[in-house]
Design a protein around this motif. Sequence first.
Motif, short mmCIF file in Angstrom:
data_model
loop_
_atom_site.label_atom_id
_atom_site.label_comp_id
_atom_site.label_asym_id
_atom_site.label_seq_id
_atom_site.Cartn_x
_atom_site.Cartn_y
_atom_site.Cartn_z
N LEU A 114 0.86 -1.18 0.00
CA LEU A 114 0.00 0.00 0.00
C LEU A 114 0.90 1.23 0.00
N CYS A 115 0.54 2.24 -0.75
CA CYS A 115 1.28 3.50 -0.74
C CYS A 115 0.91 4.22 0.56
N VAL A 116 1.70 3.98 1.60
CA VAL A 116 1.36 4.46 2.94
C VAL A 116 1.47 5.97 3.08
N ARG A 117 2.16 6.63 2.18
CA ARG A 117 2.25 8.09 2.26
C ARG A 117 0.91 8.75 1.97
N LEU A 118 -0.05 8.00 1.47
CA LEU A 118 -1.37 8.56 1.16
C LEU A 118 -2.41 8.23 2.23
N THR A 119 -1.97 7.71 3.39
CA THR A 119 -2.93 7.32 4.42
C THR A 119 -2.27 7.38 5.79
N ASN A 120 -2.91 6.75 6.77
CA ASN A 120 -2.39 6.71 8.14
C ASN A 120 -2.55 5.29 8.68
N LYS A 121 -2.17 5.09 9.96
CA LYS A 121 -2.23 3.73 10.54
C LYS A 121 -3.62 3.13 10.43
N MET A 128 -5.86 -3.38 4.95
CA MET A 128 -5.37 -4.76 5.12
C MET A 128 -6.54 -5.70 5.40
N GLU A 129 -7.40 -5.31 6.31
CA GLU A 129 -8.56 -6.15 6.65
C GLU A 129 -9.48 -6.33 5.45
N SER A 130 -9.75 -5.25 4.74
CA SER A 130 -10.65 -5.30 3.59
C SER A 130 -10.07 -6.15 2.46
N ILE A 140 -2.74 -9.11 -6.76
CA ILE A 140 -1.55 -8.87 -7.57
C ILE A 140 -1.72 -7.57 -8.34
N ALA A 141 -2.87 -7.38 -8.96
CA ALA A 141 -3.14 -6.14 -9.71
C ALA A 141 -3.12 -4.93 -8.80
N THR A 142 -3.69 -5.06 -7.61
CA THR A 142 -3.71 -3.95 -6.65
C THR A 142 -2.30 -3.64 -6.17
N ALA A 143 -1.51 -4.66 -5.90
CA ALA A 143 -0.13 -4.44 -5.47
C ALA A 143 0.67 -3.70 -6.54
#
Length: 159
Positions: A114-121, A128-130, A140-143
Motif C-alpha cells: 500500500l502507498c502508505v504516504r497517502l494514508t495513516n495507521k 489490510m482487513e478489507s 496482484i493487480a492492486t499491489a
Amino acid sequence: MTSLNDRENFIASYGALFEHSPWVVQRASAMLPLPSLHAGLMKVVHDATPEEQLSLIRAHPELAGKAAVDGTLTDASAAEQASAGLDQLTQEEFDRFHALNHAYAEKFGFPFILCVRLTNKAGILAAMESRLGNDRDTEIATAIEQIGEIVRLRLEHVL
C-alpha cells in the motif's frame, strides 16, 4: 539513439525507485527517451512476466514488519513507513499489524503493498482487513497499482 552514458546516468539516477528491483529501470533505459518517465517505468512492470511481477511485489517489506524492527528497511521505505506513523506503534497496534501481515502473506504468498504516504495507521489497517477478502489476481493487480503510486511519489523527490 541513446548513448550508453545516457543509459548509465538514467540507471544511476532512478535505479533505486523500485524496491530492490533495479531491473525495472535497467529495462526502461533501453527505451530512452521516454515520453513520460512514470508511464515508461510502469510499462516495463506491466510487460514483465507474472514471475517477475511477483518478484517485484515480494521485494517490498511488510508494513511495520521484521525489516522495520531490525532497521534494515531502505531509506525510502523507512521514511514512507514513518510518514504514516508506523515507526511509533503501540504494542497492540504492532500485534495487529503482525497478525494481518501473517494472514495476508499466508493467503496470497506475498506482502501487503500500500502507498502508505497517502494514508495513516487506521487507513492501512482498514485496507489490510478489507483486502484480505480479495482473490489473489485482484491482489496482484492492486499491489502493482500501489507500487506505481509509491514510485510516482518517489519520483517527486528525485526530480
